[in-house]
Write an enzyme that holds these catalytic residues in place. Structure first.
Site, PDB file in Angstrom:
ATOM      1  N   LYS A   1       0.837  -1.202   0.000  1.00  0.00           N
ATOM      2  CA  LYS A   1       0.000   0.000   0.000  1.00  0.00           C
ATOM      3  C   LYS A   1       0.873   1.254   0.000  1.00  0.00           C
ATOM      4  CE  LYS A   1      -3.138   2.394   3.213  1.00  0.00           C
ATOM      5  NZ  LYS A   1      -2.153   3.405   3.622  1.00  0.00           N
TER       6      LYS A   1
ATOM      7  N   LYS B   1       7.460   0.875   1.719  1.00  0.00           N
ATOM      8  CA  LYS B   1       8.158   0.093   0.686  1.00  0.00           C
ATOM      9  C   LYS B   1       9.502   0.710   0.325  1.00  0.00           C
ATOM     10  CE  LYS B   1       5.172   0.537  -2.534  1.00  0.00           C
ATOM     11  NZ  LYS B   1       4.413   1.523  -1.741  1.00  0.00           N
TER      12      LYS B   1
ATOM     13  N   LYS C   1       6.091   9.185  -7.488  1.00  0.00           N
ATOM     14  CA  LYS C   1       6.703  10.138  -6.544  1.00  0.00           C
ATOM     15  C   LYS C   1       8.214  10.191  -6.712  1.00  0.00           C
ATOM     16  CE  LYS C   1       5.396   8.751  -2.476  1.00  0.00           C
ATOM     17  NZ  LYS C   1       4.944   7.384  -2.818  1.00  0.00           N
TER      18      LYS C   1
ATOM     19  N   ASP D   1      -1.085  -0.923  -6.659  1.00  0.00           N
ATOM     20  CA  ASP D   1      -2.210  -0.934  -7.595  1.00  0.00           C
ATOM     21  C   ASP D   1      -1.927  -1.897  -8.744  1.00  0.00           C
ATOM     22  OD1 ASP D   1      -4.470  -0.441  -8.993  1.00  0.00           O
ATOM     23  OD2 ASP D   1      -4.044   1.642  -9.487  1.00  0.00           O
TER      24      ASP D   1
END
Length: 262
Positions: A10, A15, A41, A125
């Site tokens: 998520k 991560k 990002k 995702d």
């Protein structure tokens, strides 16, 4: 044999911190490591290089034929750092940047280098074609999922498992990145068992990790003698020696709700 790992989870679960610190361990062990940030990002490699690096997408926008040195930057312990990048928020498909980046890196022959470890930091995702690229196109051989014991983190992890199964990926385990939730480690262990895998390592919450990041460093680099750095070393070792790989079985939504509230 190259170890090729895609690390999912998520957004905001840690991560990038996990990827950077694991890579810092492997680099310190004299392994030739390539880190590819697949998040728009573009902050995966900041703590390895000391600052943000130009992204593949932005570089290609300004220069149609960039060379390797325009895209790959040498960071801590000579770790090779790449950021795929993506469009401005609200302007296009974020996952498209991953597709563009991977194809161009392959064209440059970057994956043909004498590498020991390739690590991909990927958003959770997996329904997006771009974010499924490391698995779908076989750039990665195995998947690790980072989660905490929080509801949304585990819900996202279960969805990632669904994507991994659909793509016929190999799940090597769950990383428990603690957020100080009650009974957190037990919850994550039970979740791992429920989907047919195991917890490959646990990272406990610590202000020292955030302190290192403020200085644009990994805790492995800034505080190498700390207990926190040792946790990343233990995790890195567990990943390297892991033989417990499985095809995971996600829970249905109702089953997940029952599991979480039991």
């Amino acid at each position: 044999m190259i170890k090729k790992i895609a690390i999912y989870g998520k957004g905001g679960i840690g991560k990038s911190t996990t990827v950077a610190n694991l890579s810092a361990v492997w680099g310190s062990d004299d392994l030739n490591c390539l880190v590819i940030g697949c998040d728009p990002k573009a902050d995966t490699t900041r703590t390895l290089y000391g600052k943000r690096i130009p992204t593949v997408v932005n570089t290609l926008r300004d220069n149609r034929n960039p060379e390797k040195e325009d895209l790959v930057f040498q960071g801590f312990k000579n770790i090779q750092c790449v950021e795929s990048g993506g469009p401005e928020p609200g302007v296009g498909c974020a996952g498209r940047g991953v597709i563009v980046a991977m194809k161009y890196l392959e064209q440059l022959g970057i994956f043909d280098d004498d590498l020991d470890v390739v690590v991909y930091d990927v958003l959770g995702d997996v329904v997006c074609g771009g974010f499924s690229v490391p698995l779908r196109e076989k750039y990665a051989d195995e998947v690790l999922i980072v989660t905490s014991g929080e509801y949304m983190a585990l819900y996202a992890a279960n969805n990632i498992v669904r994507g991994v199964k659909k793509l016929k990926g190999n799940l090597s385990g769950i990383v428990c990145n603690c957020r100080n939730v009650d009974n957190e480690e037990q919850i994550v262990n039970d979740f791992a068992e429920k989907i047919g895998t195991h917890v490959i390592g646990t990272i406990h919450r610590s202000n020292l990790i955030q302190d290192a990041e403020l200085d644009a460093k990994t805790v492995v680099e800034k505080y190498p003698e700390s207990a926190e750095a040792q946790e990343y070393r233990d995790l890195a070792s567990s990943i390297m020696h892991n033989e417990n790989v499985s095809t995971p079985e996600p829970m249905e939504d109702e089953e997940f709700e029952e599991f979480f509230h039991s």
